[in-house]
Write an enzyme that holds these catalytic residues in place. Sequence first.
Site, PDB file in Angstrom:
ATOM      1  CG  HIS A 230      -2.094   1.097   1.115  1.00  0.00           C
ATOM      2  ND1 HIS A 230      -1.679   2.293   1.775  1.00  0.00           N
ATOM      3  CD2 HIS A 230      -3.526   0.973   1.310  1.00  0.00           C
ATOM      4  CE1 HIS A 230      -2.700   3.185   0.988  1.00  0.00           C
ATOM      5  NE2 HIS A 230      -3.241   2.336   1.272  1.00  0.00           N
TER       6      HIS A 230
ATOM      7  CG  ASP B 110      -0.892   6.047   3.059  1.00  0.00           C
ATOM      8  OD1 ASP B 110      -0.418   7.317   2.509  1.00  0.00           O
ATOM      9  OD2 ASP B 110      -2.017   5.569   3.619  1.00  0.00           O
ATOM     10  CE  LYS B 111       1.073   0.515   7.246  1.00  0.00           C
ATOM     11  NZ  LYS B 111       2.136   0.976   8.079  1.00  0.00           N
TER      12      LYS B 111
ATOM     13  CD  GLU C 235       7.368  12.173   8.828  1.00  0.00           C
ATOM     14  OE1 GLU C 235       6.585  12.023   7.905  1.00  0.00           O
ATOM     15  OE2 GLU C 235       7.411  12.905   9.507  1.00  0.00           O
TER      16      GLU C 235
ATOM     17  CD  GLU D 237      12.521  18.075  10.447  1.00  0.00           C
ATOM     18  OE1 GLU D 237      12.381  18.637   9.230  1.00  0.00           O
ATOM     19  OE2 GLU D 237      11.816  17.295  11.286  1.00  0.00           O
TER      20      GLU D 237
ATOM     21  CE  LYS E 115      -7.138   0.664   2.263  1.00  0.00           C
ATOM     22  NZ  LYS E 115      -7.665   1.558   1.932  1.00  0.00           N
TER      23      LYS E 115
ATOM     24  CG  PHE F 283      -7.165  -3.152  -6.656  1.00  0.00           C
ATOM     25  CD1 PHE F 283      -6.788  -1.621  -6.691  1.00  0.00           C
ATOM     26  CD2 PHE F 283      -6.785  -3.605  -5.393  1.00  0.00           C
ATOM     27  CE1 PHE F 283      -5.640  -1.395  -6.372  1.00  0.00           C
ATOM     28  CE2 PHE F 283      -6.278  -2.613  -4.764  1.00  0.00           C
ATOM     29  CZ  PHE F 283      -5.733  -1.657  -4.758  1.00  0.00           C
TER      30      PHE F 283
ATOM     31  CG  ASP G  83      -4.211   6.949  -3.678  1.00  0.00           C
ATOM     32  OD1 ASP G  83      -4.738   7.532  -4.152  1.00  0.00           O
ATOM     33  OD2 ASP G  83      -5.469   5.534  -3.261  1.00  0.00           O
ATOM     34  CB  ALA G  84      -0.177  10.314  -3.204  1.00  0.00           C
TER      35      ALA G  84
ATOM     36  NE  ARG H 168      -1.659   9.322   3.538  1.00  0.00           N
ATOM     37  CZ  ARG H 168      -1.526   9.737   2.393  1.00  0.00           C
ATOM     38  NH1 ARG H 168      -1.993  11.137   2.194  1.00  0.00           N
ATOM     39  NH2 ARG H 168      -1.889   9.647   0.888  1.00  0.00           N
ATOM     40  CE  LYS H 169      -4.093   3.563   4.955  1.00  0.00           C
ATOM     41  NZ  LYS H 169      -4.131   4.874   4.621  1.00  0.00           N
TER      42      LYS H 169
ATOM     43  CE  LYS I  64       6.886  10.705  14.513  1.00  0.00           C
ATOM     44  NZ  LYS I  64       5.059  11.097  15.281  1.00  0.00           N
TER      45      LYS I  64
ATOM     46  CE  LYS J 294      12.490  12.665  17.126  1.00  0.00           C
ATOM     47  NZ  LYS J 294      13.757  12.653  16.554  1.00  0.00           N
TER      48      LYS J 294
ATOM     49  CG  ASP K  22       4.311  11.491  18.548  1.00  0.00           C
ATOM     50  OD1 ASP K  22       3.447  11.203  19.655  1.00  0.00           O
ATOM     51  OD2 ASP K  22       4.339  12.318  17.669  1.00  0.00           O
TER      52      ASP K  22
END
Length: 419
Positions: free
Chosen positions: A16, A18-19, A44, A57, A177, A252, A260-261, A266-267, A287, A291, A293
């Site tokens: 995918h 995003d993945k 990123e 960064e 998916k 598909f 898709d970008a 985003r997941k 990260k 971090k 998060d």
Amino acid sequence: MSRRYLFTSESVTEGHPDKICDQVSDTILDALLTQDDHSRVAAEVVVNTGLVLITGEITSKAHVNFVDIARKKIAEIGYTDSENGFSANSCAVLVALDEQSPDIAQGVTTAHESREEMSEDELDAIGAGDQGLMFGFACNETPELMPLPISLAHRLAERLAQVRKSGELSYLRPDGKTQVTVIYEDGKPVGIDTILVSTQHTPTIGEITNDAAVQAKIKEDLWSAVVEPSFHGIHIKPDSQTRFLVNPTGKFVIGGPQGDAGLTGRKIIIDTYGGYSRHGGGAFSGKDPTKVDRSAAYACRYVAKNIVAAGLAEKCEVQLSYAIGVARPVSIMVDTFGTSQVDEQRLLEVVKQNFELRPAGIIQAFNLRRLPALRGGRFYQDTAAYGHFGRSNLDLPWEQTNKAELLKDALKPLSVSMR
């Protein structure tokens, strides 16, 4: 009166868009920490048709080839054919990186940081890399103490990749998916309502060229090769009432970054508990462990899982919050949703006494800086697809239940007195 309801979680395959970004980000993190375990990383990645952009960064003494890292990971995922609209060898890879802000770095960097074992005062001197809130969750619905819907969705997505890579279903392409809707009664899973699989595929399958016939073949193959194996060891199975949906739009073929970008982070719901538990909003991939998060979300899961593993609650959610540059959490919350066998206030006190929740302490307890080097340069990237929790095959330190007995012993007298 019993309450019956449906709950749905989804997952995506490693192909995918995003993945792809999450995995490239974490592969960069692995490479940097392997060479310099005090690297500061916020990597990123963006992908689109024929394009990979690496930004963010990074402050590190490591010397790595970011372009080469991206191409190798994309090839490993399965994007090696330019006819797919995105290929490891032909995509453009752009690098636009800055160093970490010194205003942020001063709150988390001290002279004590390089020590293997730090004293209490030294642990208190290293603050969180940012403010924020994190959640961790566990429940007794599966052996790995994860909610059943996300556990099944991950199993299906991972199995899709396995049968593609092995050649068992060679017509599959990397993007896909999955989604599982579970029937609950009074908070307990009792059945499977719907299974949805959307998987990228070649335009034809052998001599089959008609779109409807192609989809019929895919649906038949997916049931036997993907769905049935994914339910091995699960006490709740699909039955004659379960809906099975495959590629509901009809086909598909165009997928991945061509369709898709993609973007790192985003997941976040797929990465955690599939929406079953709350989420603090922070992503994990790319990260470094300063971090919170990432590292504090791992600590939250560790606490919640040990509470459930100890039999003190059927489900448990833990929240932590932090202030930038401050070591100790601003707040700690434990919620067992009325399933606790002990007084929740006493449970919270025992958690505070027995779990290390300062950022530097979490890093030290889980060895988060050194694990990439200790595992051959590959650790974080393996968490970047199919979830960061419940992964019994990856030997993740936050998945250990080594404090369950300690919790039981600490709370035993109170538990007995409440019966």
